[in-house]
Structures are given as C-alpha cells and as structure tokens.
Design a protein around this motif. Sequence first.
Motif, mmCIF file in Angstrom:
data_model
loop_
_atom_site.group_PDB
_atom_site.id
_atom_site.type_symbol
_atom_site.label_atom_id
_atom_site.label_comp_id
_atom_site.label_asym_id
_atom_site.label_seq_id
_atom_site.Cartn_x
_atom_site.Cartn_y
_atom_site.Cartn_z
ATOM 1 N N GLY A 1 0.833 -1.181 0.000
ATOM 2 C CA GLY A 1 0.000 0.000 0.000
ATOM 3 C C GLY A 1 0.871 1.234 0.000
ATOM 4 O O GLY A 1 2.098 1.161 0.007
ATOM 5 N N GLY A 2 0.260 2.375 0.006
ATOM 6 C CA GLY A 2 1.054 3.588 0.014
ATOM 7 C C GLY A 2 0.221 4.817 0.236
ATOM 8 O O GLY A 2 -0.983 4.779 0.216
ATOM 9 N N THR A 3 0.849 5.851 0.574
ATOM 10 C CA THR A 3 0.788 7.142 -0.050
ATOM 11 C C THR A 3 2.159 7.320 -0.689
ATOM 12 O O THR A 3 2.378 8.170 -1.513
ATOM 13 C CB THR A 3 0.474 8.244 0.974
ATOM 14 O OG1 THR A 3 1.285 8.077 2.122
ATOM 15 C CG2 THR A 3 -0.973 8.188 1.384
ATOM 16 N N GLY A 4 3.073 6.439 -0.297
ATOM 17 C CA GLY A 4 4.303 6.145 -1.014
ATOM 18 C C GLY A 4 4.188 4.701 -1.458
ATOM 19 O O GLY A 4 3.126 4.257 -1.842
ATOM 20 N N PHE A 5 5.281 3.956 -1.373
ATOM 21 C CA PHE A 5 5.231 2.542 -1.732
ATOM 22 C C PHE A 5 5.786 1.731 -0.563
ATOM 23 O O PHE A 5 6.827 2.073 0.000
ATOM 24 C CB PHE A 5 6.073 2.265 -2.983
ATOM 25 C CG PHE A 5 5.540 2.913 -4.233
ATOM 26 C CD1 PHE A 5 4.663 2.238 -5.061
ATOM 27 C CD2 PHE A 5 5.933 4.197 -4.581
ATOM 28 C CE1 PHE A 5 4.178 2.828 -6.217
ATOM 29 C CE2 PHE A 5 5.463 4.797 -5.732
ATOM 30 C CZ PHE A 5 4.581 4.112 -6.560
ATOM 31 N N ASN A 6 5.092 0.655 -0.200
ATOM 32 C CA ASN A 6 5.521 -0.201 0.896
ATOM 33 C C ASN A 6 5.526 -1.664 0.455
ATOM 34 O O ASN A 6 4.850 -2.037 -0.505
ATOM 35 C CB ASN A 6 4.574 -0.053 2.094
ATOM 36 C CG ASN A 6 4.582 1.347 2.671
ATOM 37 O OD1 ASN A 6 5.571 1.791 3.220
ATOM 38 N ND2 ASN A 6 3.462 2.051 2.542
ATOM 39 N N ASN A 7 6.282 -2.490 1.188
ATOM 40 C CA ASN A 7 6.214 -3.936 0.968
ATOM 41 C C ASN A 7 6.258 -4.693 2.287
ATOM 42 O O ASN A 7 6.766 -5.810 2.361
ATOM 43 C CB ASN A 7 7.326 -4.416 0.033
ATOM 44 C CG ASN A 7 8.703 -4.390 0.681
ATOM 45 O OD1 ASN A 7 8.954 -3.598 1.590
ATOM 46 N ND2 ASN A 7 9.595 -5.255 0.209
ATOM 47 N N ASP A 8 5.687 -4.081 3.321
ATOM 48 C CA ASP A 8 5.618 -4.754 4.610
ATOM 49 C C ASP A 8 4.385 -5.657 4.686
ATOM 50 O O ASP A 8 3.393 -5.450 3.996
ATOM 51 C CB ASP A 8 5.640 -3.756 5.767
ATOM 52 C CG ASP A 8 4.690 -2.576 5.571
ATOM 53 O OD1 ASP A 8 4.148 -2.416 4.453
ATOM 54 O OD2 ASP A 8 4.488 -1.809 6.525
ATOM 55 N N THR A 9 4.474 -6.675 5.542
ATOM 56 C CA THR A 9 3.407 -7.653 5.726
ATOM 57 C C THR A 9 2.933 -7.612 7.167
ATOM 58 O O THR A 9 3.745 -7.679 8.095
ATOM 59 C CB THR A 9 3.899 -9.071 5.383
ATOM 60 O OG1 THR A 9 4.401 -9.100 4.045
ATOM 61 C CG2 THR A 9 2.768 -10.089 5.525
ATOM 62 N N TRP A 10 1.623 -7.504 7.361
ATOM 63 C CA TRP A 10 1.025 -7.451 8.689
ATOM 64 C C TRP A 10 -0.115 -8.456 8.771
ATOM 65 O O TRP A 10 -0.752 -8.777 7.762
ATOM 66 C CB TRP A 10 0.463 -6.057 8.976
ATOM 67 C CG TRP A 10 1.483 -4.972 9.090
ATOM 68 C CD1 TRP A 10 2.157 -4.354 8.061
ATOM 69 C CD2 TRP A 10 1.947 -4.349 10.298
ATOM 70 N NE1 TRP A 10 3.008 -3.394 8.553
ATOM 71 C CE2 TRP A 10 2.896 -3.360 9.923
ATOM 72 C CE3 TRP A 10 1.644 -4.517 11.649
ATOM 73 C CZ2 TRP A 10 3.544 -2.564 10.858
ATOM 74 C CZ3 TRP A 10 2.278 -3.730 12.589
ATOM 75 C CH2 TRP A 10 3.221 -2.766 12.198
ATOM 76 N N THR A 11 -0.402 -8.933 9.996
ATOM 77 C CA THR A 11 -1.578 -9.769 10.225
ATOM 78 C C THR A 11 -2.397 -9.181 11.372
ATOM 79 O O THR A 11 -1.853 -8.587 12.302
ATOM 80 C CB THR A 11 -1.191 -11.222 10.564
ATOM 81 O OG1 THR A 11 -0.377 -11.250 11.732
ATOM 82 C CG2 THR A 11 -0.451 -11.868 9.399
ATOM 83 N N PHE A 12 -3.716 -9.367 11.281
ATOM 84 C CA PHE A 12 -4.655 -8.856 12.281
ATOM 85 C C PHE A 12 -5.497 -10.001 12.801
ATOM 86 O O PHE A 12 -6.142 -10.709 12.033
ATOM 87 C CB PHE A 12 -5.543 -7.774 11.650
ATOM 88 C CG PHE A 12 -6.551 -7.183 12.586
ATOM 89 C CD1 PHE A 12 -6.159 -6.398 13.657
ATOM 90 C CD2 PHE A 12 -7.913 -7.403 12.389
ATOM 91 C CE1 PHE A 12 -7.089 -5.842 14.523
ATOM 92 C CE2 PHE A 12 -8.853 -6.841 13.240
ATOM 93 C CZ PHE A 12 -8.435 -6.060 14.314
ATOM 94 N N ASP A 13 -5.491 -10.201 14.137
ATOM 95 C CA ASP A 13 -6.201 -11.337 14.740
ATOM 96 C C ASP A 13 -7.556 -10.957 15.330
ATOM 97 O O ASP A 13 -8.182 -11.756 16.038
ATOM 98 C CB ASP A 13 -5.331 -11.983 15.810
ATOM 99 C CG ASP A 13 -4.990 -11.032 16.962
ATOM 100 O OD1 ASP A 13 -5.520 -9.901 17.002
ATOM 101 O OD2 ASP A 13 -4.185 -11.427 17.825
#
Length: 272
Positions: free
Chosen positions: A101-113
């Motif tokens: 996602g971005g308002t820039g560019f990202n490549n991080d991975t997150w999880t929500f439980d």
Amino acid sequence: MKHFALTVVTALLADSLLSQTNWTVLAPAGPPAPTCGYAWDSARDSLVAFGGELFGSGQAGTREWNGTGWSLVGTANSPSARARPAMCFDEARGETVLFGGGTGFNNDTWTFDGTNWTQKAPGTSPPVRFGAAMAYDKARQVVVLFGGFVPSGQDTRDIWEWDGSNWTQKPPGANPPARRGAHRMAYDDARGEVVLVGGYSTPGQTTLNDTWSWDGTAWTQYGLLATSLCDQSLAYDSARQRIVMFGGLNIQGGVLTDLNTTFEWEDRKSVV
C-alpha cells in the motif's frame, strides 16, 4: 490513480446477506476512507477495513463492519497510514493479512487477529507496490497476491504466495495477465481457483475488461466483460457457488464513469 474512489460494498456480500435478491441501501456512520483495504473475516463474521486516503492524506485506522454498523478498533500496533493495501483473510491461520500500500510505496506484511496487528518478518517479500490484489486459496491454504502499481509507473504482473511465514514468487506460466493495479481477485471454492477481474493499466491509461483464473500453476483466460473497470467489489457467494461483482470505475480517454452494474461469475462465464 490512487485518488480514485473505492466503493466499499463488500459488507453487503457477506454470508449473512447472501440470501437477499435485491440491494439494500445502508448509511451507517463512520465508514472507512476511500481506497482502504478490506477483507471478510469469516471466523468472526466481520468485515475488516484498514487505511485509505482523505484529501491526499493517508489514513491508518482499523474499522470493522458487523452487519449493522462500523466501529473503530483501537489496536496497540498498526501498519502506517496508507492507501490501497492488499488484504484478505487467511482461513488456515485465522487472521487477516495486509501487504504493501502507500501514499508512497511499501512492501511490509502485517496480520490482524481481531484485536491487534502484528508485523511479520518474512525472509522474502514482493517488491514495493500499492493497488495489488490478494485472495486466499482454500485448497492450497496460501494467500495469492498479483500485480499492483510500482514506482516505475509500468505496473507489475508478478504472482506471489504467502504461507503464513514467508512469501514465494511463483512462475507466471506461459500466458499471464497483463500488468495492472486496482484489479480484484476472489477464490472460487466450487472450482478451486482464484479468479481475477479487470484493473487499471497505467501505461495505457485505461481500465481492463478481462477475466482470468489461477490454479496454483497456470493462468487461464476467459471471456471479456462488456465494459472495462477497476476498483470494483468482488466476493464469493458460497450458498450459490458463484462470484458476485458490483460497481467500480470505467476509465477511457481520461473520462471516469462510476458503474452500478452487478455481475455474477458462474460456470466460468459472466452473467449480468
């Protein structure tokens, strides 16, 4: 491209509402921002939305839709503010997965439980992007990610799979879909394949009208829609074993047209 409005109607496609034959207008307070990411948490019967963009500013809130209203979820940890993250629910591990996602560019991975976000530390990750699409492949128990907008402006068409701990890039096969972002994917449980529809081509400055399926090894192309579109809503109706698609944007020659057509994907063909 990232400022185009996202019509968040996926909540109306949740299992609890699939028995309806008509659309019902709902106007709850506190909806997520346009261009948010969203995923249906089938374990908790809740639509999870994150981020989005308002007036050029990235948002970082987590919201949930329970069938009657939106609620803001307070979390100890959270991804940074961003628009157009890719999200889907990982049924095997019981958590929502967010990538990039971005308002820039990202490549991080997150999880929500359902309570908190956790940033993952995979050994391998897809390159930075926003506007990618993800879907959970139930048969193979992996999250599938395809495409997205990248810094070069050429879009991408690589395919990656998440197994709960790491990303693996898959060979695209002999005939992959064209480069794109703002497309949508959903898993067709009856046929055991991920279905991809539409999207936006940055070099072509136009929306796309193609339909594809991914079986874990190869892409197969099907018939074309009557209109091209991006930013639509797409979800699988398990009761009737078909994919339902609504709305989106048609972009041709710089002209943006909001769409309100409902399509269904049945027996590998689209029906209005």
